[in-house]
Design a protein around this motif. Structure first.
Motif, mmCIF file in Angstrom:
data_model
loop_
_atom_site.group_PDB
_atom_site.id
_atom_site.type_symbol
_atom_site.label_atom_id
_atom_site.label_comp_id
_atom_site.label_asym_id
_atom_site.label_seq_id
_atom_site.Cartn_x
_atom_site.Cartn_y
_atom_site.Cartn_z
ATOM 1 N N PHE A 7 0.825 -1.219 0.000
ATOM 2 C CA PHE A 7 0.000 0.000 0.000
ATOM 3 C C PHE A 7 0.855 1.263 0.000
ATOM 4 C CE2 PHE A 7 -3.260 -3.042 1.088
ATOM 5 C CZ PHE A 7 -4.252 -2.646 0.206
ATOM 6 N N GLU A 8 2.096 1.168 0.479
ATOM 7 C CA GLU A 8 2.974 2.343 0.408
ATOM 8 C C GLU A 8 3.220 2.691 -1.061
ATOM 9 O OE1 GLU A 8 3.126 3.730 3.076
ATOM 10 O OE2 GLU A 8 2.941 2.146 4.557
ATOM 11 N N ALA A 11 -0.470 3.701 -3.040
ATOM 12 C CA ALA A 11 -1.283 4.805 -2.495
ATOM 13 C C ALA A 11 -1.649 5.884 -3.526
ATOM 14 C CB ALA A 11 -0.589 5.413 -1.274
ATOM 15 N N TYR A 14 -4.358 4.572 -5.744
ATOM 16 C CA TYR A 14 -5.310 3.676 -5.085
ATOM 17 C C TYR A 14 -6.768 4.002 -5.426
ATOM 18 C CZ TYR A 14 -8.231 1.413 -1.724
ATOM 19 O OH TYR A 14 -9.251 0.693 -1.181
ATOM 20 N N THR A 18 -9.389 1.656 -7.323
ATOM 21 C CA THR A 18 -10.516 1.148 -6.537
ATOM 22 C C THR A 18 -11.835 1.436 -7.223
ATOM 23 O OG1 THR A 18 -9.263 1.424 -4.534
ATOM 24 C CG2 THR A 18 -11.604 1.248 -4.263
ATOM 25 N N CYS A 47 -9.019 0.163 8.854
ATOM 26 C CA CYS A 47 -8.281 0.088 7.586
ATOM 27 C C CYS A 47 -8.756 1.226 6.686
ATOM 28 C CB CYS A 47 -8.439 -1.272 6.929
ATOM 29 S SG CYS A 47 -7.888 -2.627 7.967
ATOM 30 N N GLY A 49 -7.394 3.567 5.013
ATOM 31 C CA GLY A 49 -6.749 3.866 3.735
ATOM 32 C C GLY A 49 -6.771 5.361 3.465
ATOM 33 N N ASP A 66 -5.086 2.668 10.281
ATOM 34 C CA ASP A 66 -4.463 1.950 9.163
ATOM 35 C C ASP A 66 -2.988 1.744 9.516
ATOM 36 O OD1 ASP A 66 -5.555 1.641 6.012
ATOM 37 O OD2 ASP A 66 -3.376 1.487 6.267
ATOM 38 N N SER A 68 -0.697 1.802 6.962
ATOM 39 C CA SER A 68 0.110 2.378 5.881
ATOM 40 C C SER A 68 0.302 3.890 6.048
ATOM 41 C CB SER A 68 -0.556 2.097 4.532
ATOM 42 O OG SER A 68 -0.005 2.939 3.536
ATOM 43 N N MET A 71 -0.925 5.734 2.677
ATOM 44 C CA MET A 71 -2.389 5.802 2.535
ATOM 45 C C MET A 71 -2.939 6.864 3.489
ATOM 46 S SD MET A 71 -3.369 3.522 0.211
ATOM 47 C CE MET A 71 -4.935 2.695 0.425
ATOM 48 N N GLU A 111 -7.681 -8.759 3.319
ATOM 49 C CA GLU A 111 -6.249 -8.634 3.645
ATOM 50 C C GLU A 111 -5.842 -9.552 4.796
ATOM 51 O OE1 GLU A 111 -4.561 -6.589 1.833
ATOM 52 O OE2 GLU A 111 -5.980 -5.059 1.164
#
Ligand SMILES: C[S@@+](CC[C@H](N)C(=O)[O-])C[C@H]1O[C@@H](n2cnc3c(N)ncnc32)[C@H](O)[C@@H]1O
Length: 200
Positions: A7-8, A11, A14, A18, A47, A49, A66, A68, A71, A111
């Protein structure tokens, strides 16, 4: 659990990806999760995000959790006076028992190899009568939809690091965590919508 570095990297693109992979449910899923007055509630966007729920919901207190950094950096671009972002692990929520009236978890249950453990943490941190709502891909019984989930979603999107459950498995996970299931249904063949309540 997917490698945190995933996710780094993803991001910045994203939300674009999505919108595509939610097959037109990007807005309607969120609207369905938030179809009640939560203005007096403490809510957790689990989460969070980039802030799918945290940046839309009206609530007294909004916490986005989260793991991340990237994110949450994007999430943090939207400033809201009652929103706090917390870096943490959904398996061990850094919150007291009974802190929240609502917990939302969008597009993240897959996840977790052990989502039942996450549900147990949701149960612990919800007030009695509080509810958890989940929206995500799931394991359809229908062969065509199962093929979509276990090819298009599993490999190019999730790099074969994902866990999905049938509706029956969802019911079992929720009841084992202590929840009463209020809504549990498939959406557009490949997604599941869940709402469950912690008994009073
Ligand atoms: C597919 S994104 C969903 C983000 C947002 N809820 C949405 O609907 O757009 C999944 C998120 O789960 C986070 N995540 C994955 N495993 C986690 C864990 N163990 N603890 C906390 N966050 C985690 C990732 O960092 C990522 O931001």
């Amino acid at each position: 659990m997917v490698a945190p570095s995933f996710f780094e990297k993803v991001a910045p693109v994203y939300e674009f990806l999505t919108r595509m992979f939610m097959l037109g449910t990007f807005e309607s899923a969120r609207d369905r999760m938030l179809n009640e007055d939560t203005s007096a509630f403490s809510v957790l966007d689990l989460c969070t995000g980039t802030g799918y729920i945290a940046n839309k919901i009206e609530a007294k207190r909004i916490v986005g959790l989260d793991q991340s950094v990237q994110m949450m950096a994007l999430n943090d671009r939207t400033k809201r006076p009652n929103k706090t972002l917390v870096r943490g692990n959904a398996y061990h929520l850094p919150f007291e028992d009974g802190e929240f009236e609502r917990i939302y978890c969008s597009s993240a249950s897959h996840e977790f190899k052990l989502f039942g453990k996450v549900l147990a943490e949701c149960f612990r941190t919800l007030k009695p009568g509080g509810k958890v709502a989940v929206y995500d891909i799931y394991q359809p019984k229908n062969k065509f939809y199962s093929l979509i989930v276990n090819t298009i979603y599993r490999y190019p999107v999730e790099h074969n690091i994902m866990w999905v459950h049938t509706l029956e498995e969802w019911r079992k996970l929720l009841t084992e965590a202590g929840f009463e299931v209020e809504e549990l249904e498939a959406v557009r063949g490949v997604f599941v919508f869940v709402r469950a309540r912690k008994p009073v």
